[in-house]
Design a protein around this motif. Structure first.
Motif, PDB file in Angstrom:
ATOM      1  N   UNK A 231       0.767  -1.119   0.055  1.00 47.84           N
ATOM      2  CA  UNK A 231       0.029  -0.049  -0.020  1.00 47.84           C
ATOM      3  C   UNK A 231       0.651   1.042  -0.019  1.00 47.84           C
ATOM      4  N   UNK A 232       2.021   1.105   0.742  1.00 48.83           N
ATOM      5  CA  UNK A 232       3.154   2.152   0.638  1.00 48.83           C
ATOM      6  C   UNK A 232       3.772   2.311  -0.503  1.00 48.83           C
ATOM      7  N   UNK A 233       3.635   1.575  -1.418  1.00 50.41           N
ATOM      8  CA  UNK A 233       4.620   1.668  -2.694  1.00 50.41           C
ATOM      9  C   UNK A 233       5.002   2.968  -3.137  1.00 50.41           C
ATOM     10  N   UNK A 234       6.360   3.324  -3.213  1.00 45.97           N
ATOM     11  CA  UNK A 234       6.825   4.586  -3.620  1.00 45.97           C
ATOM     12  C   UNK A 234       6.937   5.688  -2.347  1.00 45.97           C
ATOM     13  N   UNK A 235       6.067   5.336  -1.466  1.00 46.12           N
ATOM     14  CA  UNK A 235       5.864   6.376  -0.447  1.00 46.12           C
ATOM     15  C   UNK A 235       6.529   5.963   0.805  1.00 46.12           C
ATOM     16  N   UNK A 236       5.949   6.345   2.053  1.00 48.23           N
ATOM     17  CA  UNK A 236       6.732   6.045   3.242  1.00 48.23           C
ATOM     18  C   UNK A 236       5.711   5.268   4.153  1.00 48.23           C
ATOM     19  N   UNK A 237       6.289   4.178   4.811  1.00 47.83           N
ATOM     20  CA  UNK A 237       5.632   3.429   5.734  1.00 47.83           C
ATOM     21  C   UNK A 237       6.016   3.860   7.204  1.00 47.83           C
ATOM     22  N   UNK A 238       5.035   4.055   7.821  1.00 48.15           N
ATOM     23  CA  UNK A 238       5.374   4.644   9.433  1.00 48.15           C
ATOM     24  C   UNK A 238       5.046   3.627  10.351  1.00 48.15           C
ATOM     25  N   UNK A 239       5.801   2.961  10.923  1.00 46.48           N
ATOM     26  CA  UNK A 239       5.358   1.869  12.049  1.00 46.48           C
ATOM     27  C   UNK A 239       5.676   2.483  13.461  1.00 46.48           C
ATOM     28  N   UNK A 240       4.529   2.760  14.055  1.00 47.01           N
ATOM     29  CA  UNK A 240       4.447   3.341  15.323  1.00 47.01           C
ATOM     30  C   UNK A 240       4.785   2.129  16.375  1.00 47.01           C
ATOM     31  N   UNK A 241       5.298   2.598  17.552  1.00 41.70           N
ATOM     32  CA  UNK A 241       5.382   1.525  18.600  1.00 41.70           C
ATOM     33  C   UNK A 241       6.081   0.299  17.924  1.00 41.70           C
ATOM     34  N   UNK A 242       7.189   0.310  17.286  1.00 45.79           N
ATOM     35  CA  UNK A 242       7.885  -0.650  16.571  1.00 45.79           C
ATOM     36  C   UNK A 242       8.306  -1.850  17.763  1.00 45.79           C
ATOM     37  N   UNK A 243       8.603  -1.406  18.939  1.00 45.81           N
ATOM     38  CA  UNK A 243       9.222  -2.187  19.887  1.00 45.81           C
ATOM     39  C   UNK A 243       8.119  -3.372  20.372  1.00 45.81           C
ATOM     40  N   UNK A 244       6.952  -3.377  20.021  1.00 46.88           N
ATOM     41  CA  UNK A 244       5.682  -4.356  20.321  1.00 46.88           C
ATOM     42  C   UNK A 244       5.891  -5.407  19.247  1.00 46.88           C
ATOM     43  N   UNK A 245       6.450  -5.290  18.151  1.00 49.79           N
ATOM     44  CA  UNK A 245       6.457  -6.494  17.123  1.00 49.79           C
ATOM     45  C   UNK A 245       7.054  -7.718  17.913  1.00 49.79           C
TER      46      UNK A 245
END
Length: 450
Positions: A231-245
């Motif tokens: 969905x973010x192809x060509x753009x920016x993917x923002x992953x909030x609270x990355x530490x929870x993965x």
């Protein structure tokens, strides 16, 4: 031209509806089973579905559920020869726009279709307006303090690059806004900015959400699903609270970043992706790495550039500026004409510790604007937590280091929020804008008595 899909196992009704709709300048397509309908919906764009309740392969509620899982915003009108109040209520609860009985009244059907399409259009316009407003708010974290100016400088430096960025800061400091500014100041600004709250994703859901899945790959996977990387192809993917993965998802994320490829769950085919990654955390990821909770190789891959968004209490010079901005937004939202804050209010704002940071300030301003009968916000409109901030804590804080100050403020905010919602942890987590797992960890960390 609006496109409508008619689903009915009676060819006569399909032909009648197609003819009626085409006379009214609609593009109408017709199928005779739910299976055919789902294939049509997978491969074509429709504005509305008009479906019989009893079909040879699915009943109407089952088909409605599948349509809504594929296209949540698409209006669906259910038709039936068997009027049943309970079924009608269930259909509406599951997302049907309306439930009508046969024989059909052409004028009634046309009225319902136009009404449903109008409402759908209004919802899409509202969503676009919301997104536009959100984009306009990208500028609101720009302050005049030295801390804010440093953030601006860092964003200007890193935005034009494709470097991965870690944004650290307490909850409510505006980390997502900083991520948006990086995107809109970059060469990717004309492409999508996609935000994912990792704290709200279970291990199974995270894999599907980030990388997508193919039909039949697990129970409930009734269709192919595009992941947020695509969905973010060509753009920016923002992953909030990355530490929870989870560890498993961290491994897949590292592969996606290194190889610029993703693989949908259940597929053996790689998909090339061109996505810039910006992540946010309210904890120090290096500490999580040392504890073994976060992969070190992933941390270093993400940590090409780091921005720390300071707490509001460390940007006192910005408080009045932010408050006035939120005043404008609140006037527009609440249809009020409050012009300013009294000097006493500004003084209180500057002396308060703001454990909830910018998010708390915005909420306080909105509440104060709502309560203000005149054109000026007076001290009486402020909430008790600001008016009666514990002076003994202030005395303790004067001799404490920054980490202790942050911990005390965070603990107080959590306790206060839990009390407001009668210790409902789900509601408290939503109010604090954190996931339940993080809230449980905080309760345990601060030994909060439940």
């Amino acid at each position: 031209m609006k496109k409508i899909l008619v689903i009915d196992d009676d060819p006569t009704i399909c032909m009648m509806l197609q003819a009626l709709l085409k006379r009214k300048s609609f593009d109408a397509d017709a199928v005779f089973s739910a299976g055919e309908a789902l294939k049509k919906l997978e491969n074509n764009q429709f504005n509305l579905v008009l479906s019989d309740f009893r079909l040879p392969d699915f009943d109407g509620l089952e088909l409605l559920q599948k349509i809504k899982s594929m296209h949540p915003q698409m209006p669906v009108i259910i038709m039936t020869s068997y009027a049943d109040i309970r079924t009608a209520v269930n259909a509406i609860k599951m997302g049907a726009y309306e439930y009508v009985t046969k024989p059909l009244n052409p004028d009634e059907i046309l009225l319902l279709i136009n009404s449903a399409l109008e409402k759908s259009s209004e919802q899409k316009s509202a969503q676009k307006s919301k997104e536009k407003k959100k984009n306009e708010e990208v500028n609101f974290v720009r302050g005049k303090s030295s801390n804010s100016q440093q953030i601006d400088q860092y964003i200007k430096l890193v935005a034009p690059t494709d470097m991965s960025v870690i944004i650290e800061g307490e909850s409510g400091t505006g980390k997502e806004i900083a991520a948006q500014r990086i995107h809109y100041d970059s060469k990717r600004k004309k492409k999508a900015f996609v935000a994912v709250d990792c704290g709200a994703l279970s291990t199974d859901l995270a894999g599907s959400e980030l990388f997508g899945h193919i039909k039949g790959s697990f129970t409930g996977a009734i269709n192919d699903k595009e992941g947020q990387f695509e969905a973010a192809e060509g753009g920016t993917l923002f992953l909030d609270e990355i530490g929870n993965l989870s560890y498993e998802i961290q491994v897949k994320l590292l592969r996606a970043l290194q190889e610029r490829k993703v693989r949908r769950i259940g597929s053996n085919k790689d998909i090339d992706v061109d996505v810039r990654i910006v992540v946010a955390t309210n904890e120090d990821l290096s500490v999580s790495v040392n504890k073994g909770n976060f992969r070190e190789d992933l941390y270093h891959r993400l940590n090409e550039f780091k921005i720390t968004v300071p707490a509001l209490r460390n940007r006192i010079e910005d408080i009045e500026l932010f408050a006035n901005y939120f005043l404008e937004l609140s006037n527009e939202e609440l249809n009020k004409t409050v012009a300013e804050f009294s000097p006493e209010v500004i003084e209180k704002f500057k002396s308060y510790s703001w454990p909830g940071n910018l998010r708390e300030l915005r909420n306080v301003v909105r509440r104060s604007v709502l309560l203000s009968p005149e054109r000026k916000v007076e001290i009486i409109s402020l909430p008790n937590e600001i008016l009666n901030e514990n002076n003994s804590n202030t005395a303790i804080l004067e001799g404490s280091d920054l980490k202790l100050i942050q911990a005390i403020n965070e603990k107080e905010l959590i306790i206060s929020t839990l009390q407001k919602v009668n210790y409902n942890k789900s509601k408290a987590a939503r109010m604090l804008n954190i996931d339940r797992k993080t809230l449980y960890n905080k309760i345990k960390q601060y030994k909060i008595d439940m």
